[in-house]
Design an enzyme around this catalytic site. Sequence first.
Site, short mmCIF file in Angstrom:
data_model
loop_
_atom_site.label_atom_id
_atom_site.label_comp_id
_atom_site.label_asym_id
_atom_site.label_seq_id
_atom_site.Cartn_x
_atom_site.Cartn_y
_atom_site.Cartn_z
N ASP A 59 4.41 36.79 -34.59
CA ASP A 59 5.21 36.31 -33.26
C ASP A 59 6.23 35.69 -33.73
OD1 ASP A 59 6.01 35.94 -30.50
OD2 ASP A 59 4.71 33.85 -30.76
N LEU A 62 10.79 40.37 -31.79
CA LEU A 62 11.59 41.50 -32.51
C LEU A 62 13.01 41.98 -31.45
CD1 LEU A 62 10.19 43.77 -34.88
CD2 LEU A 62 10.44 41.78 -35.27
N PRO A 66 18.21 49.21 -32.36
CA PRO A 66 16.91 49.95 -32.98
C PRO A 66 16.50 50.74 -34.26
CG PRO A 66 17.65 50.88 -30.70
CD PRO A 66 19.05 50.49 -31.51
N ASN A 67 17.40 51.29 -35.22
CA ASN A 67 16.42 51.17 -36.40
C ASN A 67 15.77 49.98 -37.09
OD1 ASN A 67 16.47 53.44 -38.29
ND2 ASN A 67 18.07 51.80 -39.24
N THR A 68 17.21 49.16 -36.91
CA THR A 68 16.93 47.85 -37.25
C THR A 68 15.43 47.27 -37.11
OG1 THR A 68 19.22 46.88 -38.33
CG2 THR A 68 17.08 45.72 -37.96
N GLN A 187 6.07 24.23 -21.33
CA GLN A 187 6.20 25.34 -20.30
C GLN A 187 6.29 25.29 -19.02
OE1 GLN A 187 5.81 27.98 -22.39
NE2 GLN A 187 4.21 29.11 -23.63
N ARG A 208 -1.63 23.99 -28.37
CA ARG A 208 -2.05 22.30 -28.28
C ARG A 208 -3.17 21.74 -27.86
NH1 ARG A 208 4.37 22.21 -26.26
NH2 ARG A 208 4.39 24.04 -25.79
#
Length: 230
Positions: A59, A62, A66-68, A187, A208
């Site tokens: 998780d 990213l 785009p290329n990276t 959350q 949790r």
Amino acid sequence: MELCVALDLPSAEENLALARSLKSYNVWMKVGFRAYIRDGKPFIEALKAINPDFKIFLDLKLYDIPNTMADAAEEITRLGVDMFNIHASAGAVAMKTVMERLSTYDKRPLVLAVTALTSFDEANFQSVYEKSIDEKAEQFAKMSYENGLDGVVCSAYESRAIKKATSEEFLTLCPGIRPFGEDAGDQQRVATLDLAKQEGVDFPVVGRPIYKDSDPKKKVEEILKEIVTF
């Protein structure tokens, strides 16, 4: 529905102890930012050594050019994990570039796109994206579906609408699951297992409520029993 256990404890030793206590269950293990930055590839290898049938969800969300992103996706694939995610906000070109790069592999991980983080409430989300959570999550999901991703990360509240807008086979992974109504913590859009079932969630993520329980193994057993009854 497949349970995904979030390994968000402060140390590798604590996370691995939790994993060892659950080694008899074929559940997913979520490895997030802190754990991966701190413990890296050896931590993933240690999880697989505990139970080779553990599925690993990396998780890292990213988000780059785009290329990276595609370069990083290849390195993640070489780690041997079973699923990872990108930010849908990176856009259609990034999604397409990642999926085209991974198409060269005989076996690739599932790739999901993050729609709206479950820590957002409506007001804070709109201050960033200028649309409602429901509207933007569905838009991001359609973009992900059209560009070949396997599913999205969303709250349980968006799952049903996303599947209706894309496909019943389009996966939804939902953090912020409080199986039996436990405290929400940081959350905002939390849901019970019962609601997750109603909304067609494929992967409920529970952290949790498991690792803060006095008996995490028993808690997982209770969750799995509830999932089976679905």
